[in-house]
Motif scaffolding. Sequence first.
Motif, short mmCIF file in Angstrom:
data_model
loop_
_atom_site.label_atom_id
_atom_site.label_comp_id
_atom_site.label_asym_id
_atom_site.label_seq_id
_atom_site.Cartn_x
_atom_site.Cartn_y
_atom_site.Cartn_z
N UNK A 47 0.81 -1.22 0.00
CA UNK A 47 0.00 0.00 0.00
C UNK A 47 0.84 1.28 0.00
N UNK A 48 2.12 1.18 0.34
CA UNK A 48 3.01 2.34 0.33
C UNK A 48 3.78 2.46 -0.99
N UNK A 49 3.48 1.59 -1.95
CA UNK A 49 4.22 1.59 -3.23
C UNK A 49 4.13 2.95 -3.90
N UNK A 50 5.26 3.42 -4.42
CA UNK A 50 5.31 4.69 -5.14
C UNK A 50 5.56 4.48 -6.63
N UNK A 51 5.85 3.26 -7.02
CA UNK A 51 6.01 2.90 -8.43
C UNK A 51 5.21 1.62 -8.66
N UNK A 52 4.24 1.70 -9.59
CA UNK A 52 3.42 0.51 -9.83
C UNK A 52 3.27 0.27 -11.33
N UNK A 83 3.87 3.76 -13.45
CA UNK A 83 3.61 5.13 -13.02
C UNK A 83 4.37 5.31 -11.71
N UNK A 84 5.00 6.47 -11.57
CA UNK A 84 5.84 6.72 -10.39
C UNK A 84 5.48 8.06 -9.74
N UNK A 85 5.51 8.07 -8.42
CA UNK A 85 5.31 9.29 -7.62
C UNK A 85 6.19 9.16 -6.37
N UNK A 127 10.97 17.68 -3.16
CA UNK A 127 10.13 17.62 -4.36
C UNK A 127 9.47 16.25 -4.47
N UNK A 128 8.68 16.11 -5.53
CA UNK A 128 8.12 14.82 -5.95
C UNK A 128 8.66 14.51 -7.33
N UNK A 129 8.89 13.23 -7.59
CA UNK A 129 9.30 12.75 -8.91
C UNK A 129 8.09 12.04 -9.48
N UNK A 130 7.41 12.65 -10.46
CA UNK A 130 6.16 12.11 -10.97
C UNK A 130 6.25 11.88 -12.47
#
Length: 183
Positions: free
Chosen positions: A49-54, A74-76, A91-94
């Motif tokens: 549930x904490x994944x930032x890249x799926x 997709x990455x955040x 920052x965020x990497x999106x």
Amino acid sequence: MATSFSPKILTNIFLVLVVTAAMYAAKATELKETKLSFYMHDISAFGDPKATTIPVAGIAGKAWTFTQFGTVYVVDDNITKTPDPKSPKVAQFQGLYVTAALDGLRYFATASIVFTNKEYNGSTIQIQGTDKYPATEVAVVGGTGEFRFARGYATSKIYFWDVVTQHSVVQLNVTTVEHEFRF
């Protein structure tokens, strides 16, 4: 009596105006170089549930993995000042990653670094390119705010990687050159 100008005189006046405008524009802009270094925190464990890249797409009937051609992610990711995830957020990497090589060794990335810190808040740096792990280099293709008209490059290398939890920390170094307008 009306004065008339010959086409040659009008052409010369036009050329003087163009050259003057070009000289003014050249003096009005200076190039500013910015060098940034920070750390991305990536969690890519599928189902976490904490994944930032799926993974969001891939070839039907094939595993959606980083080494499977055609897999789209997709990455955040959070970006922090130091490798410590509790250090100040910058920052965020999106964006997106796509496994872009048939052998699975190269990927295509397109992303925005969206600044949230006080110095660059609201500004972005746009990156894009194809490269491969573990060390990469992609192009800075633009930006907004403090990085308007930016060009440059970004390099990254894995600083830390836990295979079990699929948590990685990636050092990201960005060098940009942007116009500073002076009037």
